[in-house]
Design a protein around this motif. Sequence first.
Motif, PDB file in Angstrom:
ATOM      1  N   LEU A 232      47.578  42.861  37.899  1.00 19.47           N
ATOM      2  CA  LEU A 232      46.142  42.679  38.113  1.00 19.47           C
ATOM      3  C   LEU A 232      45.493  44.013  38.453  1.00 19.47           C
ATOM      4  O   LEU A 232      46.071  44.842  39.168  1.00 19.47           O
ATOM      5  CB  LEU A 232      45.901  41.678  39.250  1.00 19.47           C
ATOM      6  N   THR A 233      44.305  44.227  37.932  1.00 21.07           N
ATOM      7  CA  THR A 233      43.599  45.485  38.179  1.00 21.07           C
ATOM      8  C   THR A 233      42.184  45.206  38.679  1.00 21.07           C
ATOM      9  O   THR A 233      41.584  44.176  38.348  1.00 21.07           O
ATOM     10  CB  THR A 233      43.525  46.331  36.900  1.00 21.07           C
ATOM     11  N   PHE A 234      41.669  46.128  39.479  1.00 23.61           N
ATOM     12  CA  PHE A 234      40.299  46.044  39.988  1.00 23.61           C
ATOM     13  C   PHE A 234      39.623  47.393  39.745  1.00 23.61           C
ATOM     14  O   PHE A 234      40.217  48.299  39.142  1.00 23.61           O
ATOM     15  CB  PHE A 234      40.309  45.701  41.487  1.00 23.61           C
ATOM     16  N   ASP A 235      38.408  47.518  40.223  1.00 21.47           N
ATOM     17  CA  ASP A 235      37.690  48.783  40.074  1.00 21.47           C
ATOM     18  C   ASP A 235      38.352  49.903  40.882  1.00 21.47           C
ATOM     19  O   ASP A 235      38.153  51.080  40.597  1.00 21.47           O
ATOM     20  CB  ASP A 235      36.236  48.624  40.522  1.00 21.47           C
ATOM     21  N   HIS A 236      39.063  49.522  41.946  1.00 21.50           N
ATOM     22  CA  HIS A 236      39.805  50.473  42.779  1.00 21.50           C
ATOM     23  C   HIS A 236      41.262  50.013  42.830  1.00 21.50           C
ATOM     24  O   HIS A 236      41.623  48.974  42.275  1.00 21.50           O
ATOM     25  CB  HIS A 236      39.220  50.542  44.195  1.00 21.50           C
TER      26      HIS A 236
ATOM     27  N   VAL B  69      36.304  36.045  49.761  1.00 20.73           N
ATOM     28  CA  VAL B  69      36.467  36.908  50.933  1.00 20.73           C
ATOM     29  C   VAL B  69      37.588  37.920  50.728  1.00 20.73           C
ATOM     30  O   VAL B  69      37.406  39.113  51.007  1.00 20.73           O
ATOM     31  CB  VAL B  69      36.702  36.053  52.204  1.00 20.73           C
ATOM     32  N   VAL B  70      38.738  37.479  50.232  1.00 22.10           N
ATOM     33  CA  VAL B  70      39.861  38.400  50.006  1.00 22.10           C
ATOM     34  C   VAL B  70      39.694  39.118  48.674  1.00 22.10           C
ATOM     35  O   VAL B  70      39.840  40.344  48.593  1.00 22.10           O
ATOM     36  CB  VAL B  70      41.202  37.640  50.055  1.00 22.10           C
ATOM     37  N   LEU B  71      39.405  38.354  47.623  1.00 29.64           N
ATOM     38  CA  LEU B  71      39.189  38.939  46.299  1.00 29.64           C
ATOM     39  C   LEU B  71      37.702  39.127  46.045  1.00 29.64           C
ATOM     40  O   LEU B  71      36.882  38.355  46.551  1.00 29.64           O
ATOM     41  CB  LEU B  71      39.785  38.022  45.218  1.00 29.64           C
ATOM     42  N   PRO B  72      37.316  40.129  45.257  1.00 30.09           N
ATOM     43  CA  PRO B  72      35.892  40.317  44.935  1.00 30.09           C
ATOM     44  C   PRO B  72      35.328  39.102  44.208  1.00 30.09           C
ATOM     45  O   PRO B  72      36.043  38.411  43.474  1.00 30.09           O
ATOM     46  CB  PRO B  72      35.906  41.556  44.032  1.00 30.09           C
ATOM     47  N   HIS B  73      34.033  38.844  44.398  1.00 34.65           N
ATOM     48  CA  HIS B  73      33.430  37.674  43.758  1.00 34.65           C
ATOM     49  C   HIS B  73      33.480  37.774  42.237  1.00 34.65           C
ATOM     50  O   HIS B  73      33.446  36.761  41.537  1.00 34.65           O
ATOM     51  CB  HIS B  73      31.982  37.506  44.232  1.00 34.65           C
ATOM     52  N   THR B  74      33.574  38.987  41.704  1.00 37.65           N
ATOM     53  CA  THR B  74      33.637  39.156  40.251  1.00 37.65           C
ATOM     54  C   THR B  74      34.941  38.617  39.667  1.00 37.65           C
ATOM     55  O   THR B  74      35.046  38.439  38.455  1.00 37.65           O
ATOM     56  CB  THR B  74      33.500  40.639  39.894  1.00 37.65           C
TER      57      THR B  74
END
Length: 257
Positions: free
Chosen positions: A59-63, A196-201
């Motif tokens: 899994l990847t995010f913006d950061h 809360v833990v994961l971004p809403h996106t």
Amino acid sequence: MSGVFTPMPGAAPLAQQVRAQAAMETKLLLRNGEQLLIALVIPVLALVGGVVGAERLGLTFDHRVVDVLTPGVLALGVMSTSFTSLAIATGFERRYGLIKRLGASPLPRFGLLLGKVIALFGVMVLQAIVISAVGFALGWHPHGGVVGAVVALSGAFLGTLAFASLGLFMAGTLRAEATLAAANLIYLLLMMGGGVVLPHTSYGGGAGVLRLLPSGALGDVMRAGLADGQCDALGMFVLMVWAIAGSLLAGRFFKWE
């Protein structure tokens, strides 16, 4: 033996009453194993499991994963202590008649609530130290700087007011058993799907709704502050609205017994 004894009947100064109440509330929170499980163990497990699981699943995010999850877990810690722990403890205090007895003492109602809030902040400082230490051990690098820290502290303060008022509203209106079940259920639902833990996106079509929940707003504020050094104005506004609404509900409907 000689001396003059001058009785001085009367209540202690308000500050001393609040200080004594806050110290007692802090001891009760730290001595309760179930409260420690919700306040410390579950957030730490969520952080470690989330980082390890996200890396294995790709899994990847913006950061970086740990830079996204650590602020979210700090927000989860605020929610677990100021909402779930407070609601359950207050609900059973009502059931056992403790709140009623405190209501008959010189300690005013706002003094009781202030003592609880001060105790919450004390426990949350301990939470922040433990969760941050685990985050640093996993490689967390906060990039918000001083501005980000101020934003995160402001968000945690507003989040505490919002969740604590909602927890007191629930504990002051429902039976202890119903409060126990509802507080744990809401906690699990918000932790898994409340943003809360994961971004809403990460939730696709439900992102807009999650931004209006106190859990999603608090998570967004913490991530914006600690990961980007920015202030999420909408998240701050949402938390402020929930804090005002919860305070009005708790003040209007909270029952001592």
